[in-house]
Design an enzyme around this catalytic site. Structure first.
Site, mmCIF file in Angstrom:
data_model
loop_
_atom_site.group_PDB
_atom_site.id
_atom_site.type_symbol
_atom_site.label_atom_id
_atom_site.label_comp_id
_atom_site.label_asym_id
_atom_site.label_seq_id
_atom_site.Cartn_x
_atom_site.Cartn_y
_atom_site.Cartn_z
ATOM 1 N N GLU A 243 0.884 -1.186 0.000
ATOM 2 C CA GLU A 243 0.000 0.000 0.000
ATOM 3 C C GLU A 243 0.908 1.218 0.000
ATOM 4 O O GLU A 243 1.495 1.550 1.036
ATOM 5 C CB GLU A 243 -0.875 0.007 1.255
ATOM 6 C CG GLU A 243 -1.902 -1.116 1.334
ATOM 7 C CD GLU A 243 -3.100 -0.868 0.445
ATOM 8 O OE1 GLU A 243 -3.096 0.105 -0.339
ATOM 9 O OE2 GLU A 243 -4.042 -1.669 0.528
ATOM 10 N N CYS A 277 -2.481 9.309 2.694
ATOM 11 C CA CYS A 277 -2.213 8.733 1.372
ATOM 12 C C CYS A 277 -3.328 9.110 0.396
ATOM 13 O O CYS A 277 -3.121 9.187 -0.800
ATOM 14 C CB CYS A 277 -2.068 7.223 1.471
ATOM 15 S SG CYS A 277 -3.493 6.416 2.215
HETATM 16 P P1 NAD Z 1 8.257 4.936 4.766
HETATM 17 O O1 NAD Z 1 8.284 4.161 3.505
HETATM 18 O O2 NAD Z 1 9.387 5.834 5.061
HETATM 19 O O3 NAD Z 1 8.163 3.946 6.020
HETATM 20 C C1 NAD Z 1 7.110 3.028 6.171
HETATM 21 C C2 NAD Z 1 7.545 1.901 7.089
HETATM 22 O O4 NAD Z 1 8.582 1.165 6.451
HETATM 23 C C3 NAD Z 1 8.131 2.364 8.423
HETATM 24 O O5 NAD Z 1 7.727 1.470 9.419
HETATM 25 C C4 NAD Z 1 9.627 2.258 8.194
HETATM 26 O O6 NAD Z 1 10.373 2.064 9.374
HETATM 27 C C5 NAD Z 1 9.706 1.027 7.316
HETATM 28 N N1 NAD Z 1 10.892 0.919 6.476
HETATM 29 C C6 NAD Z 1 11.704 1.897 6.015
HETATM 30 N N2 NAD Z 1 12.685 1.378 5.239
HETATM 31 C C7 NAD Z 1 12.475 0.043 5.205
HETATM 32 C C8 NAD Z 1 13.124 -1.052 4.544
HETATM 33 N N3 NAD Z 1 14.201 -0.868 3.777
HETATM 34 N N4 NAD Z 1 12.622 -2.288 4.712
HETATM 35 C C9 NAD Z 1 11.524 -2.493 5.459
HETATM 36 N N5 NAD Z 1 10.869 -1.507 6.114
HETATM 37 C C10 NAD Z 1 11.336 -0.247 5.984
HETATM 38 O O7 NAD Z 1 6.882 5.715 4.788
HETATM 39 P P2 NAD Z 1 6.338 6.741 5.892
HETATM 40 O O8 NAD Z 1 7.049 8.037 5.744
HETATM 41 O O9 NAD Z 1 6.316 6.094 7.233
HETATM 42 O O10 NAD Z 1 4.808 6.895 5.433
HETATM 43 C C11 NAD Z 1 4.379 7.817 4.477
HETATM 44 C C12 NAD Z 1 4.135 7.124 3.152
HETATM 45 O O11 NAD Z 1 3.209 6.064 3.316
HETATM 46 C C13 NAD Z 1 3.513 8.043 2.127
HETATM 47 O O12 NAD Z 1 4.100 7.828 0.879
HETATM 48 C C14 NAD Z 1 2.055 7.616 2.117
HETATM 49 O O13 NAD Z 1 1.358 7.908 0.923
HETATM 50 C C15 NAD Z 1 2.179 6.157 2.332
HETATM 51 N N6 NAD Z 1 0.937 5.612 2.835
HETATM 52 C C16 NAD Z 1 0.197 4.802 2.013
HETATM 53 C C17 NAD Z 1 -1.026 4.310 2.449
HETATM 54 C C18 NAD Z 1 -1.879 3.430 1.581
HETATM 55 O O14 NAD Z 1 -2.811 2.842 2.115
HETATM 56 N N7 NAD Z 1 -1.628 3.292 0.293
HETATM 57 C C19 NAD Z 1 -1.477 4.646 3.719
HETATM 58 C C20 NAD Z 1 -0.696 5.465 4.523
HETATM 59 C C21 NAD Z 1 0.512 5.936 4.073
#
Ligand code: NAD
Length: 524
Positions: A243, A277
């Protein structure tokens, strides 16, 4: 080894209130070894949890739902303290959404997970009975973001648990406190400790969870991280739901109600300080309405009260951290340099606090600007004019993202017709964002916005493997298609195919006679 351990023990996380800068709690990052151990415990616990059966797991969900309802205010306050959103938003877009997701699973999971008879159309297989069996994957890993720190992991967790999986959750490093609230609530509802575990950690901990022996991963976060995870998952063919980000367009057609649509745009762009999002990230308005729409948006935006989310008067809270603010600033700089006009906002609100940015309305934007192409994820509403529906659809689809979109019109039929042409996982006609709160509706994107679905029936289906069980009704009978080929076999099989698929009734009848061996002529 000791050096490695030392490096790991030194990785600390701090949970901070983004409105005040107050440190809420300090954590130590889970080490790779701890993550592997957590997955091992989850695996050992899975059989017994699955063995309980769906009905008993549903009763655990019911206890969870009642428990959450009882402490809804505490949970909403914890969300506001750690993620910054106004308390009212925490209550509605997080707690309510989870209560309703539990309601959906309590009502529907038993029926959706039970075995399903599979009807066979092929006459050759009529003597067999088929069943679709839904089995849990085993251990589901969930990696979640900070912007909906309660609802996103909770909804995915409830679906995984009710299907008989155990869960290891790695929440965002920015919102560990809320994740631990979820854990406490689930354990108090009767979910055994090893059946649901939270591992606190950063990106590296998330990566370690992907590499641990989980059986399925539900990831929510940015496109960049999603792509890295997809690569890691491909190495071991780990099934994933991704997502990812969005750049949701809002299309305001020439017959739309400007007052209603402008209120929707303002709420859709600034709810959770634009850090959703499903935020309205691009707004396209028919040229005939453009001036009045901009004026209405500017007026409504000026009236928004920005402040600490615990203050009941607050409409817009802080952004979650400095990195997000810098992205917003860079998009604004780029837009202004390319000719965008700032109607309202356009700067930090340092007098309110370090993480506050003024809700901003931009006019005269174009698709050359980063604010129209990249996910801004902040309180910015860029508005652009279009001349006809064709152009509106083309602009909406001119994006690497495809999470959701909305169409605004007084003519629902026209709106629904356009909805079908927009490349997105969800298109709303005359509403924004609320699809996330419709527990029955699938949530997920197309293009760079992701793979797979969460929520509702399709979110539950993601948490099970489909097994096909085929059972012969006449166990003592050899199959006609087994060895024993020869002229007779060929004649009968030709007849059998004619009997089922020939054009005319006469041909089918003659085919049946040949298949049964009554007619033997090759010419027939
Ligand atoms: P992010 O990708 O920085 O982090 C998300 C999660 O992934 C965190 O728990 C982080 O610690 C973890 N993570 C980071 N690097 C990783 C790796 N290499 N391997 C595994 N896990 C890792 O995102 P964010 O800043 O926390 O969230 C914002 C983003 O999420 C925005 O782009 C938003 O649009 C998206 N989002 C999407 C939805 C949806 O339903 N499509 C919902 C909410 C947020």
């Amino acid at each position: 080894m000791d050096q490695q351990l030392d490096k790991e023990t030194r990785r600390k996380l701090v949970s901070v209130n983004p409105a005040t800068g107050e440190i809420l709690r300090e954590f130590q990052c889970a080490s790779e070894g701890e993550i592997r151990a957590a997955v091992g415990r989850a695996r050992a616990a899975q059989d017994a949890w699955n063995g309980l059966g769906v009905r008993r797991r549903i009763s655990v969900l019911r206890r969870f739902q009642r428990g959450l309802h009882e402490i809804k205010s505490e949970v909403a306050a914890a969300i506001t303290r750690e993620a910054g959103k106004p308390y009212a938003e925490a209550l509605v877009t997080e707690v309510l959404v989870v209560l309703d997701a539990a309601r959906f699973l309590i009502d529907k999971a038993h029926r959706l997970l039970r075995d399903e008879p599979l009807w066979h159309g092929n006459l050759a297989t009529k003597l067999k009975s088929g069943q679709l069996v839904r089995e849990p994957y085993g251990v589901v890993g969930i990696i979640s973001p900070w912007n909906y720190p309660f609802s996103i992991p909770a909804i995915e967790t409830l679906a995984a648990l009710v299907a008989g999986n155990t869960v290891v959750l790695k929440p965002s490093e920015l919102t560990s406190v809320v994740a631990l609230e979820l854990q406490a609530l689930l354990h108090a509802s009767g979910v055994p400790e090893d059946v649901f575990q939270v591992i606190v950690g950063d990106g590296a901990a998330g990566s370690a969870l992907v590499d641990a022996s989980i059986d399925k991963l539900a990831f929510t976060g940015s496109v960049a991280t999603g792509k890295r995870i997809a690569v890691a998952a491909a190495e071991r063919l780990l099934p994933v739901v991704l997502e990812l980000g969005g750049k949701d367009p809002m299309l305001v057609l020439d017959d739309a109600d400007v007052d209603v649509a402008s209120s929707a745009a303002v709420w859709g762009a600034f709810v959770n300080a634009g850090q959703a999002c499903l935020s309205v990230e691009r707004c396209y308005v028919h040229r005939s309405l453009y001036p009045s729409f901009l004026e209405a948006c500017a007026e409504k935006t000026k009236k928004l009260r920005v402040g600490n989310g615990m203050d009941p008067q607050t409409d817009v809270g802080p952004m979650v951290h400095e990195r997000q603010l810098r992205i917003v600033e860079s998009h604004l700089e780029d837009a202004k340099a390319r000719g965008a006009r700032v109607l309202v906002g356009g700067a930090r609100l340092k007098e309110v606090g370090a993480n506050f940015y003024a809700p901003t309305v931009l006019a005269d934007v174009t698709h050359d600007m980063r604010v129209m192409r990249e996910e801004t994820f902040g309180p910015v509403l860029p508005v652009m004019a279009f001349d006809d529906d064709e152009e509106a659809v083309r602009l909406a689809n001119d994006s690497e993202f495809g999470l959701a979109a909305s169409v605004w019109t007084r003519d629902r039929v026209r709106g629904e017709r356009l909805a079908r042409r927009i490349q997105a996982g969800t298109v709303m006609v005359n509403d924004v964002i609320s699809c996330f709160g419709i527990s029955e509706a699938p949530h997920g994107g197309v293009k760079a916005s992701g793979v797979g679905r969460t929520h509702g029936r399709f979110g539950l289906e993601e948490m099970v493997r489909l097994k096909y069980v085929d059972s012969d009704r006449v166990p003592g009978m050899k199959k006609v298609w087994w060895y024993g080929y020869g002229e007779k076999f060929r004649r009968q099989m030709n007849g059998f195919l004619d009997m089922q698929f020939a054009r005319s009734l006469g041909q089918r009848f003659r085919g049946a006679l040949r298949a049964s061996g009554i007619l033997r002529s090759k010419k027939l």
